[in-house]
Enzyme design. Structure first.
Site, PDB file in Angstrom:
ATOM      1  CG  ASP A 212      -2.043  -2.373   9.571  1.00  0.00           C
ATOM      2  OD1 ASP A 212      -1.760  -3.303   8.791  1.00  0.00           O
ATOM      3  OD2 ASP A 212      -1.176  -1.662  10.117  1.00  0.00           O
ATOM      4  N   GLY A 237      -8.048  -4.299   5.777  1.00  0.00           N
ATOM      5  CA  GLY A 237      -7.897  -4.547   4.355  1.00  0.00           C
ATOM      6  C   GLY A 237      -6.454  -4.538   3.910  1.00  0.00           C
ATOM      7  CG  ASP A 238      -3.639  -5.765   0.125  1.00  0.00           C
ATOM      8  OD1 ASP A 238      -2.723  -4.954   0.402  1.00  0.00           O
ATOM      9  OD2 ASP A 238      -3.529  -6.635  -0.766  1.00  0.00           O
ATOM     10  CG  PHE A 239      -1.416  -0.726   2.733  1.00  0.00           C
ATOM     11  CD1 PHE A 239      -0.516  -1.266   1.826  1.00  0.00           C
ATOM     12  CD2 PHE A 239      -1.006  -0.595   4.058  1.00  0.00           C
ATOM     13  CE1 PHE A 239       0.750  -1.668   2.208  1.00  0.00           C
ATOM     14  CE2 PHE A 239       0.268  -0.989   4.453  1.00  0.00           C
ATOM     15  CZ  PHE A 239       1.141  -1.535   3.522  1.00  0.00           C
ATOM     16  CG  HIS A 256      10.902   2.734   5.725  1.00  0.00           C
ATOM     17  ND1 HIS A 256      11.753   2.909   6.787  1.00  0.00           N
ATOM     18  CD2 HIS A 256       9.835   2.042   6.218  1.00  0.00           C
ATOM     19  CE1 HIS A 256      11.240   2.336   7.871  1.00  0.00           C
ATOM     20  NE2 HIS A 256      10.086   1.821   7.552  1.00  0.00           N
TER      21      HIS A 256
END
Length: 355
Positions: A212, A237-239, A256
């Site tokens: 995350d 990190g940036d998913f 969602h």
């Protein structure tokens, strides 16, 4: 206005037909408002040892006795509290989860759902109907997650609330799916790590990675469980751009939050990091094609008002996964409102028995 029973009786005898029921429905927002007030004041905590008068609870919670009586009276109509002949209120079994000091507490979840970041946009849902988009930025001047990034207090409400909601569902979901005996499971956007911990406890041969943003991972709770020692690590990190490599990639209550194109970017990042023979598991509500009540339909409107995402149907998930190079293989129901949508690489040979 009369009591609910009187109004219902009037409607049943040819008065205003279904109008009384609709008026009751319109008043429905008062209950979560009272529930929030009681949760903020920790009323349930102060009634955990037995009945007390409103004056006694008010003194302990720094609230007004008369106002507290009125709030407790409404919540008693829902079975959370009860009142005896001496005017003392007690905590009923249905209200135990409102306590902050018990396993399975949902107090933080209630505070999150009723926080102004959801409450105010929901009150302007007509804007969503007019524009087709969220009203959140009109109210708070920034998109949902950008607002949290600048407001640590609100972000804590959100992350603590998600952890509370997840706490009652993580174990049943982990037990409902047949995880492999060995390998690496990556909880993508896994927050404080509650679901990853449940999966690792249910499958002792697995190792895990909690992935995350840095400020979210910093608040993880994995170290609290001795049974997980030496079986987990964290990654930041940036998913949307990169995901740690793994045999199982988990996405619980993630898709969602986002529009389809953002979901496809995330799923493509997962596809690139998926080990041969691995699986992507999307853990989300799946809207059934009927008009039966389901919490997913309520959550769907919260997503519409405050975020940019939505809850999805079986076919919605199939289309998203296909665009990302993945193939939906099955949907596993769980004892919760969430299902496990399983996917594998689209170019991988199908197994017999897949759906």
């Amino acid at each position: 206005m009369g009591t609910a029973g009187e109004r219902a009786a009037g409607g049943a005898h040819g008065g205003d037909g279904g109008g009384a029921a609709l008026i009751d429905a319109a008043l429905g927002f008062v209950f979560p408002a009272a529930l929030r007030a009681a949760a903020l004041a920790r009323v349930a905590d102060h009634l955990s040892e037995g009945p007390r008068t409103p004056a006694e609870v008010a003194a302990a919670t720094d609230t007004d006795p008369a106002a507290l009586t009125r709030v407790l009276r409404l919540l008693a109509t829902r079975g959370l509290f009860g009142e005896d002949e001496q005017g003392r209120f007690r905590l009923e079994a249905a209200g135990q989860a409102l306590r902050s000091d018990v396993p399975g507490s949902v107090r933080d979840g209630i505070l999150m759902i009723t926080d102004r970041t959801f409450w105010l946009p929901a009150g302007r849902m007509d804007h969503c109907l007019s524009t087709g988009g969220s009203v959140f930025e009109d109210i708070f001047a920034k998109p949902f997650f950008d607002h949290f990034a600048q407001d640590a207090e609100t972000a804590a409400v959100f992350h603590d609330g998600m952890a509370a909601m997840s706490g009652v569902e993580n174990g049943p979901i982990a037990d409902a799916y047949d995880f492999p005996r060995t390998g690496t499971v990556v909880d993508v956007g896994g927050g404080q790590g509650g679901f990853l911990a449940a999966v690792l406890r249910a499958s002792p041969g697995l190792n895990g990675v909690l992935y995350d943003r840095a400020h979210v991972v910093a608040g993880h709770r994995l170290g609290d469980d001795a049974a997980l020692a030496d079986r987990w690590s964290t990654a930041e990190g940036d998913f949307f751009t990169d995901v740690p490599r793994g045999d199982i990639l988990l996405l619980k209550r993630i898709l969602h939050d986002w529009q389809d194109e953002q979901c496809v970017r995330l799923l493509r990042a997962c596809r690139r990091s998926l080990a041969p023979g691995g699986r992507v598991l999307v853990v989300d509500a799946v809207i059934a094609p009927d008009n039966r009540p389901h919490q997913a339909k309520d959550l769907d409107l919260l997503m519409m008002a405050s975020l940019v995402g939505r809850e999805r149907t079986h076919e919605d998930f199939r289309a998203l996964l296909a665009e990302a190079g993945l193939r939906l293989t099955r949907v596993c129901s769980t004892p919760t409102v969430l299902s496990v949508v399983e996917a594998r690489a689209a170019d991988e040979a199908p197994e017999t028995g897949g759906s």
